[in-house]
Motif scaffolding. Structure first.
Motif, PDB file in Angstrom:
ATOM      1  N   ILE A 115      43.162   7.448  43.049  1.00 46.76           N
ATOM      2  CA  ILE A 115      41.938   8.076  42.538  1.00 46.76           C
ATOM      3  C   ILE A 115      40.929   8.234  43.669  1.00 46.76           C
ATOM      4  O   ILE A 115      40.306   9.296  43.827  1.00 46.76           O
ATOM      5  N   CYS A 116      40.762   7.194  44.468  1.00 52.01           N
ATOM      6  CA  CYS A 116      39.844   7.276  45.604  1.00 52.01           C
ATOM      7  C   CYS A 116      40.283   8.346  46.593  1.00 52.01           C
ATOM      8  O   CYS A 116      39.453   9.102  47.115  1.00 52.01           O
TER       9      CYS A 116
ATOM     10  N   VAL B  59      50.320   9.839  37.564  1.00 50.96           N
ATOM     11  CA  VAL B  59      49.233   9.781  36.575  1.00 50.96           C
ATOM     12  C   VAL B  59      48.010  10.527  37.095  1.00 50.96           C
ATOM     13  O   VAL B  59      47.371  11.302  36.366  1.00 50.96           O
ATOM     14  N   VAL B  60      47.676  10.318  38.369  1.00 51.10           N
ATOM     15  CA  VAL B  60      46.511  10.998  38.947  1.00 51.10           C
ATOM     16  C   VAL B  60      46.739  12.506  38.989  1.00 51.10           C
ATOM     17  O   VAL B  60      45.853  13.289  38.629  1.00 51.10           O
ATOM     18  N   VAL B  61      47.919  12.938  39.394  1.00 49.63           N
ATOM     19  CA  VAL B  61      48.218  14.372  39.447  1.00 49.63           C
ATOM     20  C   VAL B  61      48.148  14.985  38.050  1.00 49.63           C
ATOM     21  O   VAL B  61      47.554  16.058  37.864  1.00 49.63           O
ATOM     22  N   LEU B  62      48.733  14.331  37.072  1.00 50.75           N
ATOM     23  CA  LEU B  62      48.674  14.846  35.697  1.00 50.75           C
ATOM     24  C   LEU B  62      47.242  14.905  35.172  1.00 50.75           C
ATOM     25  O   LEU B  62      46.849  15.876  34.510  1.00 50.75           O
ATOM     26  N   ALA B  63      46.448  13.879  35.481  1.00 49.31           N
ATOM     27  CA  ALA B  63      45.047  13.875  35.041  1.00 49.31           C
ATOM     28  C   ALA B  63      44.277  15.024  35.700  1.00 49.31           C
ATOM     29  O   ALA B  63      43.464  15.687  35.037  1.00 49.31           O
ATOM     30  N   LEU B  64      44.529  15.278  36.963  1.00 51.19           N
ATOM     31  CA  LEU B  64      43.855  16.391  37.652  1.00 51.19           C
ATOM     32  C   LEU B  64      44.286  17.736  37.070  1.00 51.19           C
ATOM     33  O   LEU B  64      43.467  18.643  36.916  1.00 51.19           O
TER      34      LEU B  64
ATOM     35  N   LEU C   9      45.373  18.288  33.958  1.00 53.86           N
ATOM     36  CA  LEU C   9      44.778  18.412  32.630  1.00 53.86           C
ATOM     37  C   LEU C   9      43.295  18.742  32.723  1.00 53.86           C
ATOM     38  O   LEU C   9      42.778  19.553  31.940  1.00 53.86           O
ATOM     39  N   ARG C  10      42.614  18.130  33.661  1.00 51.98           N
ATOM     40  CA  ARG C  10      41.182  18.401  33.869  1.00 51.98           C
ATOM     41  C   ARG C  10      40.981  19.855  34.287  1.00 51.98           C
ATOM     42  O   ARG C  10      40.054  20.524  33.819  1.00 51.98           O
ATOM     43  N   ALA C  11      41.838  20.372  35.145  1.00 56.19           N
ATOM     44  CA  ALA C  11      41.715  21.760  35.600  1.00 56.19           C
ATOM     45  C   ALA C  11      41.942  22.732  34.448  1.00 56.19           C
ATOM     46  O   ALA C  11      41.307  23.791  34.388  1.00 56.19           O
ATOM     47  N   ARG C  12      42.826  22.394  33.531  1.00 50.96           N
ATOM     48  CA  ARG C  12      43.095  23.273  32.395  1.00 50.96           C
ATOM     49  C   ARG C  12      41.967  23.259  31.372  1.00 50.96           C
ATOM     50  O   ARG C  12      41.791  24.202  30.612  1.00 50.96           O
ATOM     51  N   GLN C  13      41.198  22.189  31.336  1.00 51.11           N
ATOM     52  CA  GLN C  13      40.085  22.088  30.388  1.00 51.11           C
ATOM     53  C   GLN C  13      38.891  22.917  30.828  1.00 51.11           C
ATOM     54  O   GLN C  13      38.088  23.332  29.998  1.00 51.11           O
ATOM     55  N   ARG C  14      38.774  23.160  32.103  1.00 52.01           N
ATOM     56  CA  ARG C  14      37.643  23.926  32.622  1.00 52.01           C
ATOM     57  C   ARG C  14      37.811  25.391  32.277  1.00 52.01           C
ATOM     58  O   ARG C  14      38.911  25.922  32.321  1.00 52.01           O
ATOM     59  N   PRO C  15      36.731  26.063  31.950  1.00 52.83           N
ATOM     60  CA  PRO C  15      36.827  27.495  31.599  1.00 52.83           C
ATOM     61  C   PRO C  15      37.141  28.376  32.805  1.00 52.83           C
ATOM     62  O   PRO C  15      36.915  28.057  33.906  1.00 52.83           O
TER      63      PRO C  15
END
Length: 93
Positions: free
Chosen positions: A16-17, A80-85, A87-93
Motif C-alpha cells: 500500500i505504501c 489484493v492491492v492491485v485488485l483494490a486499485l 476496483l477503485r479505478a472502475r468506481q470513478r466516473p
C-alpha cells in the motif's frame, strides 16, 4: 498462525505504501500528486515494512520455510492491492 497474519499485514502495508509512492496512484486515489519528499517517505516506509516482514519470517520460521512463506504472503498482498486499485479505478466516473 499469528506469524502468518503478521507477515500478511506487513506485506499488505508495504505494498500500500509503495502504491502511494507512485504519482499515478496518488492521482487516482487522492486527486492530486504529493510533494517529492512525501513520495519518498511512502517509498521508504513501504520497503521498510517489506524488509521487516522478511526479518520476521526468517526469525520465526528459519530461512527455508520463512522465505517460501514470505513469498506467498507478498504475492497475495500484492494481488489484493492491485485488485483494490482496479476496483477503485472502475468506481470513478
Amino acid at each position: 498462525m499469528m506469524v502468518h497474519a503478521l507477515l500478511f499485514v506487513l506485506s499488505l502495508g508495504g505494498f500500500i505504501c509503495l502504491a502511494l509512492a507512485m504519482e499515478r496512484h496518488q492521482r487516482d486515489l487522492c486527486g492530486h500528486t504529493f510533494a517529492q519528499h512525501r513520495s519518498r517517505q511512502w517509498r521508504v516506509a513501504g520497503w521498510a515494512l517489506l524488509l521487516l516482514a522478511l526479518v520476521m519470517a526468517v526469525l520465526a520460521q528459519r530461512v527455508g520455510f520463512g522465505l517460501a512463506s514470505l513469498s506467498g504472503h507478498t504475492s497475495v498482498a500484492a494481488g489484493v492491492v492491485v485488485l483494490a486499485l482496479m476496483l477503485r479505478a472502475r468506481q470513478r466516473p
